[in-house]
Design a protein around this motif. Structure first.
Motif, PDB file in Angstrom:
ATOM      1  N   TYR A  55      -5.014  -0.777   9.579  1.00  0.00           N
ATOM      2  CA  TYR A  55      -3.962  -1.043   8.600  1.00  0.00           C
ATOM      3  C   TYR A  55      -2.798  -0.085   8.840  1.00  0.00           C
ATOM      4  O   TYR A  55      -3.000   1.121   8.959  1.00  0.00           O
ATOM      5  N   LEU A  56      -1.591  -0.635   8.876  1.00  0.00           N
ATOM      6  CA  LEU A  56      -0.366   0.159   8.938  1.00  0.00           C
ATOM      7  C   LEU A  56       0.299   0.064   7.573  1.00  0.00           C
ATOM      8  O   LEU A  56       0.419  -1.036   7.022  1.00  0.00           O
ATOM      9  N   ILE A  57       0.736   1.176   7.033  1.00  0.00           N
ATOM     10  CA  ILE A  57       1.393   1.170   5.730  1.00  0.00           C
ATOM     11  C   ILE A  57       2.888   0.962   5.955  1.00  0.00           C
ATOM     12  O   ILE A  57       3.561   1.812   6.535  1.00  0.00           O
ATOM     13  N   VAL A  62      -0.946   5.279  -0.425  1.00  0.00           N
ATOM     14  CA  VAL A  62      -2.352   5.015  -0.694  1.00  0.00           C
ATOM     15  C   VAL A  62      -3.094   6.332  -0.859  1.00  0.00           C
ATOM     16  O   VAL A  62      -2.690   7.361  -0.324  1.00  0.00           O
ATOM     17  N   GLY A  63      -4.196   6.277  -1.595  1.00  0.00           N
ATOM     18  CA  GLY A  63      -5.066   7.430  -1.759  1.00  0.00           C
ATOM     19  C   GLY A  63      -6.353   7.203  -0.987  1.00  0.00           C
ATOM     20  O   GLY A  63      -6.847   6.076  -0.909  1.00  0.00           O
ATOM     21  N   ILE A  64      -6.885   8.278  -0.430  1.00  0.00           N
ATOM     22  CA  ILE A  64      -8.145   8.221   0.305  1.00  0.00           C
ATOM     23  C   ILE A  64      -9.217   8.859  -0.581  1.00  0.00           C
ATOM     24  O   ILE A  64      -9.079  10.010  -0.996  1.00  0.00           O
ATOM     25  N   LEU A  65     -10.269   8.097  -0.868  1.00  0.00           N
ATOM     26  CA  LEU A  65     -11.351   8.544  -1.740  1.00  0.00           C
ATOM     27  C   LEU A  65     -12.644   8.567  -0.944  1.00  0.00           C
ATOM     28  O   LEU A  65     -12.963   7.606  -0.231  1.00  0.00           O
ATOM     29  N   LYS A  66     -13.396   9.651  -1.072  1.00  0.00           N
ATOM     30  CA  LYS A  66     -14.633   9.821  -0.308  1.00  0.00           C
ATOM     31  C   LYS A  66     -15.755  10.201  -1.246  1.00  0.00           C
ATOM     32  O   LYS A  66     -15.607  11.091  -2.076  1.00  0.00           O
ATOM     33  N   GLN A  81       1.308   7.832   3.453  1.00  0.00           N
ATOM     34  CA  GLN A  81       2.599   7.249   3.099  1.00  0.00           C
ATOM     35  C   GLN A  81       3.011   6.189   4.118  1.00  0.00           C
ATOM     36  O   GLN A  81       2.379   6.029   5.153  1.00  0.00           O
ATOM     37  N   GLU A  82       4.107   5.568   3.820  1.00  0.00           N
ATOM     38  CA  GLU A  82       4.739   4.603   4.721  1.00  0.00           C
ATOM     39  C   GLU A  82       4.832   5.185   6.132  1.00  0.00           C
ATOM     40  O   GLU A  82       5.169   6.357   6.311  1.00  0.00           O
ATOM     41  N   GLY A  83       4.512   4.363   7.107  1.00  0.00           N
ATOM     42  CA  GLY A  83       4.607   4.804   8.501  1.00  0.00           C
ATOM     43  C   GLY A  83       3.312   5.390   9.043  1.00  0.00           C
ATOM     44  O   GLY A  83       3.246   5.738  10.218  1.00  0.00           O
ATOM     45  N   THR A  84       2.280   5.509   8.212  1.00  0.00           N
ATOM     46  CA  THR A  84       0.996   6.007   8.688  1.00  0.00           C
ATOM     47  C   THR A  84      -0.006   4.854   8.708  1.00  0.00           C
ATOM     48  O   THR A  84       0.334   3.723   8.380  1.00  0.00           O
ATOM     49  N   THR A 105       0.600   3.010  -5.309  1.00  0.00           N
ATOM     50  CA  THR A 105       1.813   2.311  -5.727  1.00  0.00           C
ATOM     51  C   THR A 105       1.684   0.885  -5.193  1.00  0.00           C
ATOM     52  O   THR A 105       0.754   0.593  -4.438  1.00  0.00           O
ATOM     53  N   ASP A 106       2.601   0.019  -5.558  1.00  0.00           N
ATOM     54  CA  ASP A 106       2.612  -1.285  -4.900  1.00  0.00           C
ATOM     55  C   ASP A 106       2.809  -1.033  -3.409  1.00  0.00           C
ATOM     56  O   ASP A 106       3.650  -0.207  -3.019  1.00  0.00           O
ATOM     57  N   CYS A 107       2.017  -1.689  -2.583  1.00  0.00           N
ATOM     58  CA  CYS A 107       2.040  -1.422  -1.143  1.00  0.00           C
ATOM     59  C   CYS A 107       2.195  -2.696  -0.331  1.00  0.00           C
ATOM     60  O   CYS A 107       1.733  -3.761  -0.739  1.00  0.00           O
TER      61      CYS A 107
END
Length: 172
Positions: A55-57, A62-66, A81-84, A105-107
């Motif tokens: 996935y490209l943002i 986005v949040g990463i949850l582990k 963020q955008e671009g990652t 956020t809306d993505c």
């Protein structure tokens, strides 16, 4: 909801994982993927699920949850963020997702399936070699950073434990 927004070649050139590809190859990747929108607070991928792809943002955060495998507690381990990108590990192994990724956020994201990506690599052996050499170099770099972090954290733990032991010895 699928949208028509796609990444640009210049955007893909900024992604570390894709720096080994030429412009025409990046254009091929763009043609293989699909764009999608995700509302804030919706899960994009869930830890443990068997889905493979990158996935490209394109827009949003986005949040990463582990999850802790012992306690089951879920921890917020970072944001992208955008671009990652995320999901790159699924391009090289068959394991389930290593973390949950939730839209904060809306993505807008751009998805390339593992199947499509592997076909892209199979089409050209030299391209495949360049990609996997890049993966190995990135992995080595990550391991070196983890090793350094581990050594520093162990030093700090021992330093704190010994200091506490000295203070207890002086108090007796």
């Amino acid at each position: 909801m699928v949208t028509t927004k796609k990444p640009t070649i210049d955007m893909l050139k900024e992604i570390q994982l894709f720096k080994v590809f030429q412009d025409h190859e990046l254009q091929q990747l763009i043609g293989m993927g699909a764009s999608a929108s995700h509302e804030a607070y919706s899960n994009i991928v869930i830890e443990g699920e068997l889905s493979w792809g990158l996935y490209l943002i394109l827009e949003g955060t986005v949040g990463i949850l582990k999850a802790n495998p012992v306690s089951g507690n879920v921890y917020d381990v970072g944001q992208l963020q955008e671009g990652t990108y995320f999901g790159e590990m699924s391009l090289v192994d068959e394991n389930g997702r290593s973390a949950t990724v939730r839209a904060l956020t809306d993505c807008q994201v751009f998805y390339i399936s593992k199947e499509s990506f592997l076909q892209f690599l199979k089409a050209n052996q030299e391209r495949k070699t360049r990609f996997y050499e890049k993966c190995i170099k990135d992995l080595v770099e990550r391991l070196r950073e983890l090793n350094d972090g581990y050594v520093i954290s162990q030093y700090q733990l021992w330093k704190t434990a010994l200091k506490k032991e000295d203070n207890e010895g002086e108090a007796a």
